[in-house]
Design a protein around this motif. Structure first.
Motif, PDB file in Angstrom:
ATOM      1  N   ILE A 238       0.822  -1.210   0.000  1.00  0.00           N
ATOM      2  CA  ILE A 238       0.000   0.000   0.000  1.00  0.00           C
ATOM      3  C   ILE A 238       0.856   1.261   0.000  1.00  0.00           C
ATOM      4  CG2 ILE A 238      -1.672   1.354   1.326  1.00  0.00           C
ATOM      5  CD1 ILE A 238      -2.963  -1.262   2.186  1.00  0.00           C
ATOM      6  N   VAL A 239       1.798   1.365   0.936  1.00  0.00           N
ATOM      7  CA  VAL A 239       2.582   2.601   1.070  1.00  0.00           C
ATOM      8  C   VAL A 239       3.552   2.776  -0.093  1.00  0.00           C
ATOM      9  CG1 VAL A 239       4.248   3.843   2.500  1.00  0.00           C
ATOM     10  CG2 VAL A 239       2.358   2.628   3.566  1.00  0.00           C
ATOM     11  N   ILE A 240       4.145   1.697  -0.560  1.00  0.00           N
ATOM     12  CA  ILE A 240       5.089   1.801  -1.665  1.00  0.00           C
ATOM     13  C   ILE A 240       4.393   1.544  -3.011  1.00  0.00           C
ATOM     14  CG2 ILE A 240       7.201   0.892  -2.687  1.00  0.00           C
ATOM     15  CD1 ILE A 240       7.791   2.482  -0.226  1.00  0.00           C
ATOM     16  N   GLY A 241       3.948   0.331  -3.235  1.00  0.00           N
ATOM     17  CA  GLY A 241       3.392  -0.009  -4.536  1.00  0.00           C
ATOM     18  C   GLY A 241       2.214   0.855  -4.948  1.00  0.00           C
ATOM     19  N   TYR A 242       1.188   0.914  -4.117  1.00  0.00           N
ATOM     20  CA  TYR A 242      -0.035   1.631  -4.477  1.00  0.00           C
ATOM     21  C   TYR A 242       0.157   3.146  -4.494  1.00  0.00           C
ATOM     22  CZ  TYR A 242      -4.633   3.743  -4.063  1.00  0.00           C
ATOM     23  OH  TYR A 242      -5.734   4.549  -4.246  1.00  0.00           O
ATOM     24  N   LEU A 243       0.669   3.715  -3.391  1.00  0.00           N
ATOM     25  CA  LEU A 243       0.774   5.168  -3.320  1.00  0.00           C
ATOM     26  C   LEU A 243       1.753   5.732  -4.339  1.00  0.00           C
ATOM     27  CD1 LEU A 243       0.534   6.018   0.482  1.00  0.00           C
ATOM     28  CD2 LEU A 243      -1.169   6.386  -1.305  1.00  0.00           C
ATOM     29  N   TYR A 244       2.830   5.018  -4.617  1.00  0.00           N
ATOM     30  CA  TYR A 244       3.774   5.513  -5.620  1.00  0.00           C
ATOM     31  C   TYR A 244       3.120   5.546  -6.995  1.00  0.00           C
ATOM     32  CZ  TYR A 244       7.889   5.844  -2.635  1.00  0.00           C
ATOM     33  OH  TYR A 244       8.797   6.234  -1.675  1.00  0.00           O
ATOM     34  N   ALA A 245       2.280   4.561  -7.281  1.00  0.00           N
ATOM     35  CA  ALA A 245       1.578   4.551  -8.564  1.00  0.00           C
ATOM     36  C   ALA A 245       0.562   5.682  -8.644  1.00  0.00           C
ATOM     37  CB  ALA A 245       0.893   3.204  -8.769  1.00  0.00           C
ATOM     38  N   ARG A 246      -0.270   5.804  -7.633  1.00  0.00           N
ATOM     39  CA  ARG A 246      -1.345   6.797  -7.684  1.00  0.00           C
ATOM     40  C   ARG A 246      -0.832   8.230  -7.535  1.00  0.00           C
ATOM     41  NH1 ARG A 246      -4.648   4.650 -10.901  1.00  0.00           N
ATOM     42  NH2 ARG A 246      -6.498   3.606 -10.052  1.00  0.00           N
ATOM     43  N   LEU A 247       0.141   8.461  -6.665  1.00  0.00           N
ATOM     44  CA  LEU A 247       0.689   9.814  -6.548  1.00  0.00           C
ATOM     45  C   LEU A 247       1.440  10.191  -7.821  1.00  0.00           C
ATOM     46  CD1 LEU A 247       1.880   9.814  -2.820  1.00  0.00           C
ATOM     47  CD2 LEU A 247      -0.190  10.848  -3.786  1.00  0.00           C
ATOM     48  N   GLY A 248       2.036   9.200  -8.472  1.00  0.00           N
ATOM     49  CA  GLY A 248       2.645   9.448  -9.776  1.00  0.00           C
ATOM     50  C   GLY A 248       1.601   9.836 -10.812  1.00  0.00           C
ATOM     51  N   ASP A 249       0.430   9.180 -10.767  1.00  0.00           N
ATOM     52  CA  ASP A 249      -0.669   9.544 -11.669  1.00  0.00           C
ATOM     53  C   ASP A 249      -1.111  10.988 -11.444  1.00  0.00           C
ATOM     54  OD1 ASP A 249      -0.700   7.009 -12.776  1.00  0.00           O
ATOM     55  OD2 ASP A 249      -2.329   6.281 -11.498  1.00  0.00           O
ATOM     56  N   LEU A 250      -0.957  11.454 -10.210  1.00  0.00           N
ATOM     57  CA  LEU A 250      -1.337  12.831  -9.881  1.00  0.00           C
ATOM     58  C   LEU A 250      -0.266  13.842 -10.263  1.00  0.00           C
ATOM     59  CD1 LEU A 250      -2.976  12.215  -6.388  1.00  0.00           C
ATOM     60  CD2 LEU A 250      -4.148  13.098  -8.420  1.00  0.00           C
ATOM     61  N   GLY A 251       0.867  13.348 -10.756  1.00  0.00           N
ATOM     62  CA  GLY A 251       1.922  14.239 -11.202  1.00  0.00           C
ATOM     63  C   GLY A 251       2.933  14.616 -10.139  1.00  0.00           C
ATOM     64  N   TRP A 252       2.928  13.927  -9.003  1.00  0.00           N
ATOM     65  CA  TRP A 252       3.904  14.232  -7.963  1.00  0.00           C
ATOM     66  C   TRP A 252       5.294  13.818  -8.412  1.00  0.00           C
ATOM     67  CZ3 TRP A 252       2.394  13.692  -2.158  1.00  0.00           C
ATOM     68  CH2 TRP A 252       1.168  14.333  -1.943  1.00  0.00           C
ATOM     69  N   GLY A 253       6.304  14.543  -7.942  1.00  0.00           N
ATOM     70  CA  GLY A 253       7.686  14.238  -8.260  1.00  0.00           C
ATOM     71  C   GLY A 253       8.237  13.115  -7.391  1.00  0.00           C
ATOM     72  N   ARG A 254       9.399  12.595  -7.794  1.00  0.00           N
ATOM     73  CA  ARG A 254       9.997  11.441  -7.119  1.00  0.00           C
ATOM     74  C   ARG A 254      10.195  11.682  -5.635  1.00  0.00           C
ATOM     75  NH1 ARG A 254      16.240   9.341  -7.811  1.00  0.00           N
ATOM     76  NH2 ARG A 254      16.013   7.365  -6.691  1.00  0.00           N
ATOM     77  N   TRP A 255      10.888  12.765  -5.275  1.00  0.00           N
ATOM     78  CA  TRP A 255      11.204  12.987  -3.868  1.00  0.00           C
ATOM     79  C   TRP A 255       9.989  13.477  -3.086  1.00  0.00           C
ATOM     80  CZ3 TRP A 255      14.825  10.886  -1.216  1.00  0.00           C
ATOM     81  CH2 TRP A 255      15.969  10.441  -1.882  1.00  0.00           C
ATOM     82  N   GLN A 256       9.064  14.100  -3.755  1.00  0.00           N
ATOM     83  CA  GLN A 256       7.809  14.472  -3.102  1.00  0.00           C
ATOM     84  C   GLN A 256       7.074  13.219  -2.635  1.00  0.00           C
ATOM     85  OE1 GLN A 256       5.232  16.710  -5.687  1.00  0.00           O
ATOM     86  NE2 GLN A 256       3.917  17.443  -4.019  1.00  0.00           N
ATOM     87  N   ILE A 257       7.069  12.189  -3.471  1.00  0.00           N
ATOM     88  CA  ILE A 257       6.419  10.922  -3.108  1.00  0.00           C
ATOM     89  C   ILE A 257       7.211  10.205  -2.031  1.00  0.00           C
ATOM     90  CG2 ILE A 257       5.709   8.653  -3.949  1.00  0.00           C
ATOM     91  CD1 ILE A 257       5.301   9.918  -6.709  1.00  0.00           C
ATOM     92  N   ILE A 258       8.529  10.138  -2.194  1.00  0.00           N
ATOM     93  CA  ILE A 258       9.367   9.426  -1.222  1.00  0.00           C
ATOM     94  C   ILE A 258       9.215  10.022   0.174  1.00  0.00           C
ATOM     95  CG2 ILE A 258      11.752   8.949  -0.521  1.00  0.00           C
ATOM     96  CD1 ILE A 258      12.463   8.679  -3.487  1.00  0.00           C
ATOM     97  N   ILE A 259       9.312  11.338   0.269  1.00  0.00           N
ATOM     98  CA  ILE A 259       9.269  11.993   1.581  1.00  0.00           C
ATOM     99  C   ILE A 259       7.880  11.890   2.207  1.00  0.00           C
ATOM    100  CG2 ILE A 259       9.449  14.215   2.765  1.00  0.00           C
ATOM    101  CD1 ILE A 259      11.684  14.921   0.747  1.00  0.00           C
ATOM    102  N   SER A 260       6.835  12.126   1.418  1.00  0.00           N
ATOM    103  CA  SER A 260       5.484  12.098   1.980  1.00  0.00           C
ATOM    104  C   SER A 260       5.097  10.707   2.462  1.00  0.00           C
ATOM    105  CB  SER A 260       4.471  12.597   0.944  1.00  0.00           C
ATOM    106  OG  SER A 260       4.465  11.765  -0.207  1.00  0.00           O
ATOM    107  N   THR A 261       5.446   9.676   1.719  1.00  0.00           N
ATOM    108  CA  THR A 261       5.104   8.321   2.147  1.00  0.00           C
ATOM    109  C   THR A 261       5.968   7.877   3.323  1.00  0.00           C
ATOM    110  OG1 THR A 261       6.556   7.410   0.419  1.00  0.00           O
ATOM    111  CG2 THR A 261       4.208   7.598  -0.088  1.00  0.00           C
ATOM    112  N   ALA A 262       7.204   8.363   3.387  1.00  0.00           N
ATOM    113  CA  ALA A 262       8.057   8.048   4.540  1.00  0.00           C
ATOM    114  C   ALA A 262       7.485   8.678   5.810  1.00  0.00           C
ATOM    115  CB  ALA A 262       9.482   8.544   4.297  1.00  0.00           C
TER     116      ALA A 262
END
Length: 260
Positions: A168-192
């Motif tokens: 959920i935190v890695i596989g799902y959120l990285y996919a969906r936040l990427g669909d929303l146009g979030w950047g790499r480190w924006q996703i990494i930091i927010s999910t961490a």
């Protein structure tokens, strides 16, 4: 005849989907943890004098305790089934958007073991440091009575945590936040930060340690796009903690708040 390309849902629908998934899983855990740490910090006793118990007994009757444990593990995995359904591909590999393809089990297993060793040992140091500084509660990983099914249930609990958190935190959120146009480190930091937040009930030290783990796992995932090594590493770490707690309690009673 070729199939039409997949069109990502609109932004509003994506946010609604993410909110529902998190409300059914780790987002709810994060809210409860925030309330829990607020409760703990406003008590008269310090964090180091408080205890958080994992894997506790659910019934005084062994048979029903086992039934409740299995039911809890099973239904906790329902959100994982939900995200697999939401991101299922029409063509193989079916779960590639979650970083799962089962094509390299040996390599994934080896990397999982290496990660477990690399994270587990520093994790113990973070826990001990947090206890020494008084910012981490006394965590009791296993409080089940000893039955024939105790160790298998603890191992299943470790597997549940590894699958739920990483899928959920890695596989799902990285996919969906990427669909929303979030950047790499924006996703990494927010999910961490999310990972650290739903561990806040264990204290500030656990928050810091899990944020660090989330940053490492996130960086590895964005580099290699494989969730299984992370699931394996997480499961091994939790299995060692859950099953090894009885031994650790006997060997280091002062650390776990035990008395003679």
């Amino acid at each position: 005849m070729s199939s039409a390309p997949t069109i990502p849902p609109r932004r509003g629908r994506l946010w609604a989907e993410i909110s529902i998934v998190l409300a059914l899983s780790l987002g709810a855990s994060a809210i409860y943890s925030i309330v829990s740490i607020t409760n703990r910090l406003t008590r008269t006793e310090s964090l180091s004098q408080q205890t958080a118990t994992l894997n506790s007994s659910l019934s005084s009757r062994p048979t029903f305790d086992l039934i409740y444990q299995i039911l809890g593990i099973t239904f906790d995995l329902a959100p994982v089934a939900l995200v697999a359904f939401l991101l299922w591909n029409a063509s193989k590999p079916r779960l590639s958007r979650l970083g799962i393809d089962f094509t390299r089990p040996a390599r994934d297993g080896l990397w999982g073991i290496v990660l477990a060793l690399a994270i587990g040992i520093p994790g113990i140091a973070v826990y001990l440091g947090g206890r020494a500084l008084g910012v981490t509660v006394n965590v009791v990983p296993a409080a089940l009575d000893q039955y024939w099914w105790t160790v298998p249930v603890l191992l299943l609990s470790a597997l549940r945590a590894g699958i739920t958190e990483e899928v959920i935190v890695i596989g799902y959120l990285y996919a969906r936040l990427g669909d929303l146009g979030w950047g790499r480190w924006q996703i990494i930091i927010s999910t961490a930060v999310l990972r650290g937040t739903y561990h806040l009930y264990q204290g500030i030290g656990a928050f810091i340690g899990n944020v660090a783990m989330g940053l490492l796992f996130g960086w590895l995932y964005t580099r290699y796009r494989r969730v299984l090594p992370l699931v394996i590493a997480h499961t091994l770490i939790d299995a060692a903690i859950f099953v090894g707690y009885g031994w650790a309690l006997g060997a280091f009673p002062a650390l776990f708040g035990a008395t003679e």
